[in-house]
Design an enzyme around this catalytic site. Structure first.
Site, PDB file in Angstrom:
ATOM      1  N   LYS A 172       1.425   7.848   8.068  1.00 40.50           N
ATOM      2  CA  LYS A 172       1.046   9.086   8.775  1.00 40.50           C
ATOM      3  C   LYS A 172       0.570   8.669  10.157  1.00 40.50           C
ATOM      4  O   LYS A 172      -0.629   8.596  10.417  1.00 40.50           O
ATOM      5  CB  LYS A 172      -0.116   9.767   8.041  1.00 40.50           C
ATOM      6  N   GLU A 212       0.846  -1.197   0.000  1.00 37.61           N
ATOM      7  CA  GLU A 212       0.000   0.000   0.000  1.00 37.61           C
ATOM      8  C   GLU A 212       0.884   1.250   0.000  1.00 37.61           C
ATOM      9  O   GLU A 212       1.994   1.239   0.526  1.00 37.61           O
ATOM     10  CB  GLU A 212      -0.918  -0.064   1.234  1.00 37.61           C
ATOM     11  N   ASP A 213       0.384   2.331  -0.580  1.00 31.20           N
ATOM     12  CA  ASP A 213       1.184   3.555  -0.651  1.00 31.20           C
ATOM     13  C   ASP A 213       1.309   4.251   0.704  1.00 31.20           C
ATOM     14  O   ASP A 213       2.394   4.625   1.131  1.00 31.20           O
ATOM     15  CB  ASP A 213       0.616   4.526  -1.702  1.00 31.20           C
ATOM     16  N   ASP A 223      -1.634  10.724  -5.483  1.00 31.97           N
ATOM     17  CA  ASP A 223      -2.290  11.774  -6.267  1.00 31.97           C
ATOM     18  C   ASP A 223      -3.050  12.779  -5.404  1.00 31.97           C
ATOM     19  O   ASP A 223      -3.326  12.539  -4.229  1.00 31.97           O
ATOM     20  CB  ASP A 223      -3.288  11.138  -7.236  1.00 31.97           C
ATOM     21  N   ASP A 251      -3.165   6.267   6.517  1.00 32.23           N
ATOM     22  CA  ASP A 251      -3.584   7.544   7.078  1.00 32.23           C
ATOM     23  C   ASP A 251      -4.478   7.233   8.296  1.00 32.23           C
ATOM     24  O   ASP A 251      -3.986   6.964   9.385  1.00 32.23           O
ATOM     25  CB  ASP A 251      -4.306   8.308   5.954  1.00 32.23           C
TER      26      ASP A 251
HETATM   27  P1  IMP Z   1      -6.796   5.605   5.141  1.00 31.67           P
HETATM   28  O1  IMP Z   1      -7.896   4.626   4.854  1.00 31.67           O
HETATM   29  O2  IMP Z   1      -7.306   6.865   5.782  1.00 31.67           O
HETATM   30  O3  IMP Z   1      -5.641   5.017   5.902  1.00 31.67           O
HETATM   31  O4  IMP Z   1      -6.297   6.139   3.765  1.00 31.67           O
HETATM   32  C1  IMP Z   1      -5.523   5.479   2.950  1.00 31.67           C
HETATM   33  C2  IMP Z   1      -5.707   5.984   1.537  1.00 31.67           C
HETATM   34  O5  IMP Z   1      -5.994   7.388   1.453  1.00 31.67           O
HETATM   35  C3  IMP Z   1      -4.420   5.790   0.806  1.00 31.67           C
HETATM   36  O6  IMP Z   1      -4.410   4.538   0.165  1.00 31.67           O
HETATM   37  C4  IMP Z   1      -4.390   6.945  -0.170  1.00 31.67           C
HETATM   38  O7  IMP Z   1      -5.033   6.552  -1.360  1.00 31.67           O
HETATM   39  C5  IMP Z   1      -5.195   8.026   0.475  1.00 31.67           C
HETATM   40  N1  IMP Z   1      -4.333   9.037   1.136  1.00 31.67           N
HETATM   41  C6  IMP Z   1      -4.205   9.262   2.457  1.00 31.67           C
HETATM   42  N2  IMP Z   1      -3.356  10.261   2.708  1.00 31.67           N
HETATM   43  C7  IMP Z   1      -2.923  10.688   1.496  1.00 31.67           C
HETATM   44  C8  IMP Z   1      -1.984  11.719   1.092  1.00 31.67           C
HETATM   45  O8  IMP Z   1      -1.366  12.438   1.886  1.00 31.67           O
HETATM   46  N3  IMP Z   1      -1.796  11.844  -0.253  1.00 31.67           N
HETATM   47  C9  IMP Z   1      -2.434  11.062  -1.176  1.00 31.67           C
HETATM   48  N4  IMP Z   1      -3.288  10.098  -0.826  1.00 31.67           N
HETATM   49  C10 IMP Z   1      -3.545   9.912   0.494  1.00 31.67           C
HETATM   50 MG    MG Z   2      -4.404   4.064  -1.711  1.00 28.53          MG
END
Ligand code: IMP
Ligand code: MG
Length: 176
Positions: free
Chosen positions: A130, A98-99, A158, A102
């Site tokens: 993060k 995964e990239d 992106d 968050d």
């Molecule tokens: P989570 O479910 O909140 O952990 O979010 C994960 C997804 O949100 C990642 O796979 C990204 O696609 C997107 N994302 C979260 N933070 C960023 C950021 O700073 N830049 C770009 N995409 C983000």
């Molecule tokens: Mg993603």
């Protein structure tokens, strides 16, 4: 092309490359003698995936999965599978790539989804963490960089589909 709003380079191309070399070395060591099924979470992870797998020293197959989240609508925990794997993960050693983590909702959802399908093992590999933004407790097994809670783009990541092709990871300015 959209006018660039990247205000600062957070992680240079060289730094990302060095760290991915280390991560690939660690993964190769941990999985020595075992086959891997590498699962890439579309779309943000593809650049990271391409660089990572080219440095692995174990046999692997590749598959792809995609989810959507409805964070803009305020229902932050709502994740939906929009594209499933083509291969069956049952009995395989899965490495989920995964990239960025968050809130943690995406990674938690994917981990639970894949665990239900009886893999032999499952580990997660993320480029960016993060760590201050977590809303559900989840921790990757392999992490590239721990970063502050700022919106980053580039190297696959992106903002409204822009910036994915930047060779570095940068921080976006707020909209004027
Ligand atoms: P989570 O479910 O909140 O952990 O979010 C994960 C997804 O949100 C990642 O796979 C990204 O696609 C997107 N994302 C979260 N933070 C960023 C950021 O700073 N830049 C770009 N995409 C983000
Ligand atoms: Mg993603």
């Amino acid at each position: 092309m959209a006018k660039s709003r990247v205000k600062k380079v957070l992680l240079s191309e060289a730094r990302i490359k060095r760290r991915i070399n280390e991560m690939a070395g660690e993964i190769s060591k941990d999985y020595a003698g075992r086959d891997l099924m590498v699962v890439c979470v579309l779309k943000g992870s593809i650049i990271f995936l391409a660089d990572l797998v080219r440095r692995l020293k174990v046999n692997f197959t590749l598959d792809f999965i995609a989810v959507s989240s409805y964070r803009d609508a305020g229902t932050t925990g709502s994740i939906k599978l929009v594209m499933d794997l083509r291969d069956d993960p049952a009995g395989k050693n899965i490495l989920l790539v995964e990239d960025i983590v968050d809130s943690g909702y995406t990674l938690s959802y994917l981990l639970n989804n894949l665990k239900d399908r009886c893999p032999l093992s499952i580990r997660t590999c993320v480029l960016l963490d993060k760590y201050e933004a977590r809303k559900t407790p989840v921790q990757a097994d392999y992490t590239g960089f721990r970063i502050k809670n700022e919106f980053v783009v580039g190297y696959g990541l992106d903002h409204n589909e822009a910036y994915r092709g930047l060779p570095y990871i940068g921080i976006l300015t707020a909209k004027k």
